[in-house]
Design a protein around this motif. Structure first.
Motif, PDB file in Angstrom:
ATOM      1  N   LYS A   8       4.825  15.727   3.957  1.00 51.33           N
ATOM      2  CA  LYS A   8       3.378  15.491   3.882  1.00 51.33           C
ATOM      3  C   LYS A   8       2.624  16.776   3.555  1.00 51.33           C
ATOM      4  O   LYS A   8       1.804  16.812   2.625  1.00 51.33           O
TER       5      LYS A   8
ATOM      6  N   ARG B  73       0.837  -1.202   0.000  1.00 52.41           N
ATOM      7  CA  ARG B  73       0.000   0.000   0.000  1.00 52.41           C
ATOM      8  C   ARG B  73       0.870   1.249   0.000  1.00 52.41           C
ATOM      9  O   ARG B  73       0.550   2.243  -0.669  1.00 52.41           O
ATOM     10  N   TYR B  74       1.971   1.201   0.744  1.00 54.22           N
ATOM     11  CA  TYR B  74       2.899   2.335   0.816  1.00 54.22           C
ATOM     12  C   TYR B  74       3.481   2.624  -0.572  1.00 54.22           C
ATOM     13  O   TYR B  74       3.444   3.770  -1.054  1.00 54.22           O
TER      14      TYR B  74
ATOM     15  N   SER C 219       0.866   3.856  -3.181  1.00 48.83           N
ATOM     16  CA  SER C 219       0.343   5.200  -2.898  1.00 48.83           C
ATOM     17  C   SER C 219       1.280   6.274  -3.418  1.00 48.83           C
ATOM     18  O   SER C 219       0.862   7.188  -4.146  1.00 48.83           O
TER      19      SER C 219
ATOM     20  N   PHE D 217       0.782   7.983   3.723  1.00 45.81           N
ATOM     21  CA  PHE D 217       1.272   8.328   5.051  1.00 45.81           C
ATOM     22  C   PHE D 217       0.572   7.542   6.158  1.00 45.81           C
ATOM     23  O   PHE D 217       1.003   7.600   7.316  1.00 45.81           O
ATOM     24  N   ASN D 218      -0.482   6.814   5.839  1.00 42.19           N
ATOM     25  CA  ASN D 218      -1.151   5.959   6.808  1.00 42.19           C
ATOM     26  C   ASN D 218      -0.762   4.489   6.651  1.00 42.19           C
ATOM     27  O   ASN D 218      -1.427   3.595   7.169  1.00 42.19           O
ATOM     28  N   SER D 219       0.333   4.236   5.909  1.00 41.78           N
ATOM     29  CA  SER D 219       0.810   2.873   5.705  1.00 41.78           C
ATOM     30  C   SER D 219       2.304   2.801   5.954  1.00 41.78           C
ATOM     31  O   SER D 219       2.969   3.830   6.128  1.00 41.78           O
TER      32      SER D 219
ATOM     33  N   ILE E 249      -2.950  10.544   1.454  1.00 42.62           N
ATOM     34  CA  ILE E 249      -3.485  10.085   2.737  1.00 42.62           C
ATOM     35  C   ILE E 249      -3.153   8.610   2.965  1.00 42.62           C
ATOM     36  O   ILE E 249      -2.691   8.210   4.043  1.00 42.62           O
ATOM     37  N   ASN E 250      -3.364   7.780   1.933  1.00 47.07           N
ATOM     38  CA  ASN E 250      -3.071   6.364   2.054  1.00 47.07           C
ATOM     39  C   ASN E 250      -1.585   6.105   2.291  1.00 47.07           C
ATOM     40  O   ASN E 250      -1.208   5.227   3.090  1.00 47.07           O
TER      41      ASN E 250
END
Length: 391
Positions: A278, A212-213, A216, A387-389, A384-385
């Motif tokens: 970010k 996912r990282y 993204s 930095f949330n992975s 968003i994805n």
């Protein structure tokens, strides 16, 4: 401010390498309307000279990456550039045949695919930690700026010498770079290994594609580059056919988006250390949305068209260095493979999107504005994805 101890040599060599792939595409854009007239083909067919190049460029990176991780960067680089020169030879010898032109551009793309992969992988070999981020940032700026400034040069060459001279100039440039790299480029891979088998390569690539990282931050780069390709492939037709400019006039106006990219890149280097990657990344979709709205409602004048493209490329200048740095930082031993997947996806997606949108009749400024706004919304989701992975 960069440290005085920072070694600029690998960055300069990598910038020279990556410019080959970008010049191979950007120099040709202003000539497309004139190639279409010369060979009596449609504008859609002329666009295939870009699409076939990208279709060769993109997938070939998947081969160059893992092999260079095993046997070294220099032999793969010189092999790829030799193939690039072969493709241009086909173009120059078959200049009166559209079939040979497309074949030559495809072969050229197959060879030039080594450039983006090995430029980034050699930097990953040469730098660590903060210096790597700085080096990748500068390389991304060069890789982003070259497609903007290349049409300016291509426009002047096409206007004064004709479209055939554009390919002659490109052949000469790559031949000179090949010679320089043969003598000055030193191998950066610290340790050579056995060439991996196909199964191992596919497993490595599947790990990236399931991350996912990785996906993204790769998506941010893919979307931004697709906007660059779509915009600079459409603008010559809008400016030269609809508005009635000559290619040299368009080349001068194209300096405006080039300065937009420089402005965005400079702003990125100034604010990124203060507010972080970010927050810097989130500024780009705001600029892109503004550019999209402007292109939807602005009058069809040269200044209005270029002003919209200025804000678009300013957003590119902010987003691309940050996304590329975040993408490659976690991958040290698989730098070539990571760069290959990212680069292949970038070229394949931009090529397919360009062909799809052109086939759907995307040929007016307001059409481009809508596409930019959609891409901006997708970029927000990707940020968003990412930095949330975790890698």
């Amino acid at each position: 401010m960069a440290s005085t101890s920072f070694n600029w040599t690998p960055v300069l060599i990598a910038s020279l390498v990556v410019s080959i792939g970008q010049f191979s595409m950007g120099l040709v854009f202003p000539s497309l309307p004139w190639i279409a007239l010369s060979l009596n083909i449609s504008a859609e067919d002329a666009q295939k000279l870009i699409s076939f190049y990208l279709l060769g460029f993109g997938p070939s990176q998947l081969i160059y990456g893992p092999i260079s991780d095993a046997i070294g960067r220099k032999p793969i680089l010189l092999t790829g550039l030799s193939l690039t020169l072969l493709g241009l030879t086909i173009v120059l010898c078959g200049n009166d045949s559209f079939g040979l032109l497309t074949l030559g551009r495809f072969v050229q793309g197959l060879g030039a695919g080594c450039c983006a992969v090995l430029a980034r992988a050699s930097l990953r070999d040469s730098y660590q930690h903060d210096e790597l981020a700085q080096a990748l940032s500068w390389l991304t700026i060069v890789a982003s700026f070259t497609p903007i400034i290349a049409p300016v040069l291509g426009g002047f060459i096409n206007h004064y010498l004709g479209w055939y001279a554009v390919f002659v100039s490109l052949f000469s440039y790559i031949a000179i770079v090949f010679t320089l790299l043969f003598f000055i480029f030193k191998e950066t891979l610290p340790q050579k290994e056995k060439v991996p088998n196909l199964t191992h390569i596919l497993i490595t690539y599947s790990q990236f594609l399931r991350s996912r990282y990785f996906i993204s931050f790769a998506t941010i780069g893919w979307l931004n580059f697709s906007l660059v390709v779509l915009t600079i492939s459409m603008m010559p037709f809008i400016m030269q056919i609809e508005i009635g400019m000559s290619s040299d006039q368009y080349a001068l106006w194209a300096l405006i988006p080039a300065f937009g990219l420089l402005t965005g890149s400079s702003l990125s280097n100034r604010i990124r250390p203060k507010i972080g990657i970010k927050k810097t990344l989130f500024i780009a979709p705001i600029l892109h949305s503004s550019a999209g709205l402007w292109l939807i409602f602005c009058p069809a004048t040269p200044l209005a068209m270029m002003l919209g493209q200025f804000f678009l490329t300013m957003g590119n200048g902010l987003a691309l260095p940050c996304a590329q740095t975040q993408l490659l930082m976690p991958y040290q031993k698989k730098a070539g493979s990571a760069a290959a997947v990212s680069g292949a996806g970038q070229m394949i997606i931009s090529s397919l999107l360009s062909m799809l949108l052109m086939s759907l009749g995307i040929n007016h400024a307001w059409h481009l504005g809508l596409v930019i706004m959609i891409f901006a919304m997708i970029s927000v989701i990707a940020i968003i994805n990412g930095f949330n992975s975790v890698p």
